[in-house]
Design a protein around this motif. Structure first.
Motif, PDB file in Angstrom:
ATOM      1  N   TRP A 199       0.839  -1.195   0.000  1.00 33.52           N
ATOM      2  CA  TRP A 199       0.000   0.000   0.000  1.00 33.52           C
ATOM      3  C   TRP A 199       0.875   1.247   0.000  1.00 33.52           C
ATOM      4  CZ3 TRP A 199      -4.492  -1.068   3.991  1.00 33.52           C
ATOM      5  CH2 TRP A 199      -5.253  -2.155   3.528  1.00 33.52           C
ATOM      6  N   GLY A 200       0.534   2.206  -0.858  1.00 32.08           N
ATOM      7  CA  GLY A 200       1.281   3.454  -0.937  1.00 32.08           C
ATOM      8  C   GLY A 200       2.556   3.311  -1.751  1.00 32.08           C
ATOM      9  N   VAL A 202      10.147  -4.541   2.753  1.00 30.68           N
ATOM     10  CA  VAL A 202       9.493  -5.561   1.932  1.00 30.68           C
ATOM     11  C   VAL A 202      10.535  -6.350   1.150  1.00 30.68           C
ATOM     12  CG1 VAL A 202       7.850  -5.979   0.064  1.00 30.68           C
ATOM     13  CG2 VAL A 202       7.364  -4.217   1.769  1.00 30.68           C
ATOM     14  N   ARG A 203      11.500  -5.655   0.579  1.00 28.82           N
ATOM     15  CA  ARG A 203      12.549  -6.345  -0.186  1.00 28.82           C
ATOM     16  C   ARG A 203      13.348  -7.293   0.714  1.00 28.82           C
ATOM     17  NH1 ARG A 203      13.442  -0.865  -2.468  1.00 28.82           N
ATOM     18  NH2 ARG A 203      12.425  -0.798  -4.515  1.00 28.82           N
ATOM     19  N   MET A 204      13.630  -6.858   1.941  1.00 27.46           N
ATOM     20  CA  MET A 204      14.382  -7.707   2.863  1.00 27.46           C
ATOM     21  C   MET A 204      13.601  -8.957   3.237  1.00 27.46           C
ATOM     22  SD  MET A 204      15.958  -4.757   5.364  1.00 27.46           S
ATOM     23  CE  MET A 204      16.766  -5.926   6.461  1.00 27.46           C
ATOM     24  N   ILE A 205      12.315  -8.796   3.510  1.00 26.10           N
ATOM     25  CA  ILE A 205      11.488  -9.946   3.878  1.00 26.10           C
ATOM     26  C   ILE A 205      11.400 -10.926   2.720  1.00 26.10           C
ATOM     27  CG2 ILE A 205       9.152 -10.675   4.513  1.00 26.10           C
ATOM     28  CD1 ILE A 205       8.920  -8.106   6.164  1.00 26.10           C
ATOM     29  N   ARG A 233       7.977 -10.246  -7.029  1.00 22.08           N
ATOM     30  CA  ARG A 233       8.161  -8.840  -7.390  1.00 22.08           C
ATOM     31  C   ARG A 233       7.173  -7.981  -6.610  1.00 22.08           C
ATOM     32  NH1 ARG A 233       4.348  -7.142 -11.214  1.00 22.08           N
ATOM     33  NH2 ARG A 233       3.143  -8.852 -12.167  1.00 22.08           N
ATOM     34  N   ILE A 234       7.484  -6.701  -6.487  1.00 23.01           N
ATOM     35  CA  ILE A 234       6.695  -5.783  -5.669  1.00 23.01           C
ATOM     36  C   ILE A 234       5.861  -4.881  -6.567  1.00 23.01           C
ATOM     37  CG2 ILE A 234       6.750  -3.983  -3.912  1.00 23.01           C
ATOM     38  CD1 ILE A 234       9.498  -5.048  -3.089  1.00 23.01           C
ATOM     39  N   GLU A 235       4.591  -4.731  -6.243  1.00 26.31           N
ATOM     40  CA  GLU A 235       3.728  -3.749  -6.884  1.00 26.31           C
ATOM     41  C   GLU A 235       3.248  -2.771  -5.815  1.00 26.31           C
ATOM     42  OE1 GLU A 235       0.468  -5.481  -8.941  1.00 26.31           O
ATOM     43  OE2 GLU A 235       1.693  -6.306 -10.572  1.00 26.31           O
ATOM     44  N   PHE A 236       3.343  -1.474  -6.103  1.00 27.50           N
ATOM     45  CA  PHE A 236       2.906  -0.442  -5.174  1.00 27.50           C
ATOM     46  C   PHE A 236       1.523   0.057  -5.589  1.00 27.50           C
ATOM     47  CE2 PHE A 236       7.522  -0.408  -4.991  1.00 27.50           C
ATOM     48  CZ  PHE A 236       7.749  -0.422  -3.628  1.00 27.50           C
TER      49      PHE A 236
END
Length: 320
Positions: free
Chosen positions: A209-210, A256-259, A268-271
């Protein structure tokens, strides 16, 4: 040797459970846990008492006869509830703590400890000291009610410390994480929610989120428990307020990347910029805790993440 009696309010919660498990390991303590509706658990040497701490009769029933009362009971939740329905945290928490403080004074309890937090502090990437709280500074609007509620209880502890024989301690702690944290997405804070998202992701994506630019001071729960133990056994003054944190801010996107990395998963991460977010950065200066009790955090963030992931995998069923 006569044992000292420790009453932990909110003993079925995150911090409370870690506290009772710690102190039950020491023969000099009789540990009594207060629970309300959450089912209590079995643990060696732990005694239980049921109470609604917003009820005057219940408070007067459970408080007398104890040497130390630790107040870890509270109605808490994550960013969604704080933004969408902040009123649900205010009244019950104010009533609960006001009832407890009056009883602590009337029954001359030797020591009372209250877990405050950092919501009243202005956003800052520079570590803030205890005295850096500025009542006239801009605080996050979403925190307004909860922040002033915490300040009220802090000041009431100081007020009662001037009137009786009780010692009072305020712990203004940062974002605590670790075993027994909330991990459901409706009520968890950012750390617990992220662990759940990472370990249960089914489509290779973790949605944040954000923008993830806000920073949080993250402290593993055993470091907080270690400080509680030091204060309970060593404080001599009538009133003290301590910051308890790691001393550095970690951006959410970096957390988040560390976890993800430490989980061993390929994600992969989506914001999601449309979701609720608490856009503030907090970092605590904990020199006072070190000066008074030679306390420093022992668990680095990477180690704490690994410990939490391992605990989650062992104790909570996952779909991944």
């Amino acid at each position: 040797m006569k044992k000292k009696r420790l009453l932990v309010c909110g003993a079925t919660g995150f911090i409370g459970r870690n506290l009772v498990e710690h102190f039950c390991g020491y023969e000099e303590w009789d540990v009594i846990g207060v629970y309300h509706k959450t089912p209590h658990f079995e643990f060696p040497n732990l005694k239980w008492v049921q109470a609604d701490l917003t009820n005057h009769e219940d408070v007067n029933r459970v408080v007398p006869g104890h040497d130390v009362v630790v107040q870890a009971a509270a109605i808490t939740s994550g960013a969604k509830d704080i933004i969408m329905q902040p009123e649900r945290f205010i009244t019950a928490n104010a009533v609960m703590n006001s009832m407890l403080l009056r009883a602590i004074f009337e029954y001359s309890i030797k020591h009372f400890m209250f877990f405050s937090c950092t919501v009243m502090l202005q956003s800052s990437s520079i570590p803030l000291r205890e005295e850096d709280f500025d009542a006239n500074a801009q605080m996050l609007p979403e925190y307004f009610g909860g922040a002033w509620n915490k300040v009220y209880i802090e000041k009431m502890c100081e007020f009662f410390s001037r009137m009786g024989k009780t010692k009072f301690t305020i712990l203004r702690h940062s974002n605590i994480y670790g075993p027994y944290d909330k991990f459901d997405l409706d009520h968890s804070h950012v750390f617990g929610a992220t662990v759940t998202k990472v370990l249960n992701a089914q489509d290779g994506v973790v949605r944040v989120w954000g923008k993830g630019e806000e920073g949080r001071d993250l402290l593993y729960v055993t470091d907080l428990v270690d400080f509680v133990s030091k204060v309970i056994t060593q404080q001599e003054s009538a009133f003290e307020l301590f910051n308890v944190g790691s001393g550095r801010a970690t951006k959410i996107k970096d957390l988040v990347r560390m976890i993800i990395e430490l989980s061993g998963r390929k994600l992969r991460i989506e914001f999601d910029h449309g979701k609720p977010t608490l856009n503030t950065t907090i970092c605590l200066n904990c020199e006072k805790a070190n000066q008074y009790y030679s306390w420093k955090p022992k668990i680095a963030l990477e180690e704490g993440i690994e410990k939490t992931i391992n605990w989650y995998r062992e104790h909570i069923a996952i779909r991944a």
